[in-house]
Write a protein that holds these residues in place. Structure first.
Motif, PDB file in Angstrom:
ATOM      1  N   VAL A  21       0.835  -1.196   0.000  1.00  0.00           N
ATOM      2  CA  VAL A  21       0.000   0.000   0.000  1.00  0.00           C
ATOM      3  C   VAL A  21       0.875   1.252   0.000  1.00  0.00           C
ATOM      4  O   VAL A  21       1.816   1.358   0.791  1.00  0.00           O
ATOM      5  N   ILE A  22       0.540   2.167  -0.880  1.00  0.00           N
ATOM      6  CA  ILE A  22       1.171   3.477  -0.877  1.00  0.00           C
ATOM      7  C   ILE A  22       0.349   4.329   0.078  1.00  0.00           C
ATOM      8  O   ILE A  22      -0.880   4.407  -0.052  1.00  0.00           O
ATOM      9  N   SER A  23       1.005   4.959   1.039  1.00  0.00           N
ATOM     10  CA  SER A  23       0.301   5.839   1.972  1.00  0.00           C
ATOM     11  C   SER A  23       1.112   7.114   2.125  1.00  0.00           C
ATOM     12  O   SER A  23       2.227   7.218   1.626  1.00  0.00           O
ATOM     13  N   ALA A  24       0.543   8.085   2.820  1.00  0.00           N
ATOM     14  CA  ALA A  24       1.207   9.366   3.028  1.00  0.00           C
ATOM     15  C   ALA A  24       1.194   9.710   4.510  1.00  0.00           C
ATOM     16  O   ALA A  24       0.257   9.362   5.224  1.00  0.00           O
ATOM     17  N   PRO A  25       2.220  10.425   4.957  1.00  0.00           N
ATOM     18  CA  PRO A  25       2.232  10.885   6.348  1.00  0.00           C
ATOM     19  C   PRO A  25       1.354  12.129   6.503  1.00  0.00           C
ATOM     20  O   PRO A  25       1.034  12.808   5.514  1.00  0.00           O
ATOM     21  N   LEU A  26       0.996  12.436   7.717  1.00  0.00           N
ATOM     22  CA  LEU A  26       0.192  13.623   8.004  1.00  0.00           C
ATOM     23  C   LEU A  26       0.856  14.913   7.542  1.00  0.00           C
ATOM     24  O   LEU A  26       0.195  15.906   7.291  1.00  0.00           O
ATOM     25  N   THR A  27       2.175  14.897   7.431  1.00  0.00           N
ATOM     26  CA  THR A  27       2.933  16.105   7.079  1.00  0.00           C
ATOM     27  C   THR A  27       3.085  16.319   5.572  1.00  0.00           C
ATOM     28  O   THR A  27       3.654  17.328   5.154  1.00  0.00           O
ATOM     29  N   ALA A  28       2.573  15.409   4.747  1.00  0.00           N
ATOM     30  CA  ALA A  28       2.728  15.532   3.295  1.00  0.00           C
ATOM     31  C   ALA A  28       2.009  16.782   2.782  1.00  0.00           C
ATOM     32  O   ALA A  28       0.904  17.102   3.221  1.00  0.00           O
TER      33      ALA A  28
END
Length: 193
Positions: free
Chosen positions: A75-82
């Motif tokens: 899974v590709i995910s993103a951090p809250l800071t992206a």
């Protein structure tokens, strides 16, 4: 601006033990393109897309098959800071329709969709222009007027049949949220006109 300000929440998720039938119902009910798959506690372990569910439903039927049997475990995910740019790059680079957002523990806290990004990347005046234009086309059934919005002030130019039509157009424009002023044919219209 970061992912925390762009993402949609609360997140609708499924667990690996969720049946295909139940996951299908969630996708249909919410209009999503995919669902994050989480284990107890909310940690992201996979994602299941509408395509995954459709293939399973057509191929072998939804029966007792679970999401865990058909989900994508990479899974590709993103951090809250992206940033919005980083989110868009990840989505475009991997051809994703939605992107889970995770906290430092790997728990899903939100999802960013294409429409979430478009909403952030499109200026408010452009959105208002589209809304007013759509409303006026529905009223006249033609494209008689040109609409321009600057700072919430809507300017409508083009031919008006009479004063009554000008009043109708001004009233219609004022129904759009965020309108701070109306100008028809170069003439400002006050609230009493």
């Amino acid at each position: 601006m970061d992912a925390a300000e762009v993402m949609t929440r609360p997140v609708v998720t499924v667990e690996p033990s969720t049946t295909i039938r139940a996951a299908n119902a969630l996708l249909i009910d919410h209009g999503f393109s995919a669902l994050p798959v989480v284990e107890h506690g909310g940690r992201l372990v996979g994602i299941v897309s509408g395509i995954d569910l459709l293939v399973q439903s057509i191929g072998q039927g939804a029966g007792a098959t679970t999401v865990g049997q058909v989900m994508n475990k990479v899974v590709i995910s993103a951090p809250l800071t992206a940033t919005p740019t980083e989110l868009a790059s990840a989505m475009l680079g991997h051809r994703l329709r939605c992107l889970p957002v995770v906290d430092a523990r790997g728990c899903v806290v939100g999802v960013v969709s294409r429409s979430d990004l478009l909403r952030v990347l499109t200026p408010d005046d452009d959105v208002m222009t589209a809304r007013v234009d759509r409303l006026l086309r529905a009223y006249s059934r033609t494209r008689r007027w040109t609409v321009e919005v600057v700072g919430g002030r809507v300017a409508v130019s083009g031919p008006f049949e009479d004063q009554a039509e000008r009043q109708v157009v001004a009233a219609l424009v004022r129904t759009v949220p965020g309108v701070v002023g109306v100008v028809l044919g170069g003439v400002p219209v006050d609230a009493t006109t």
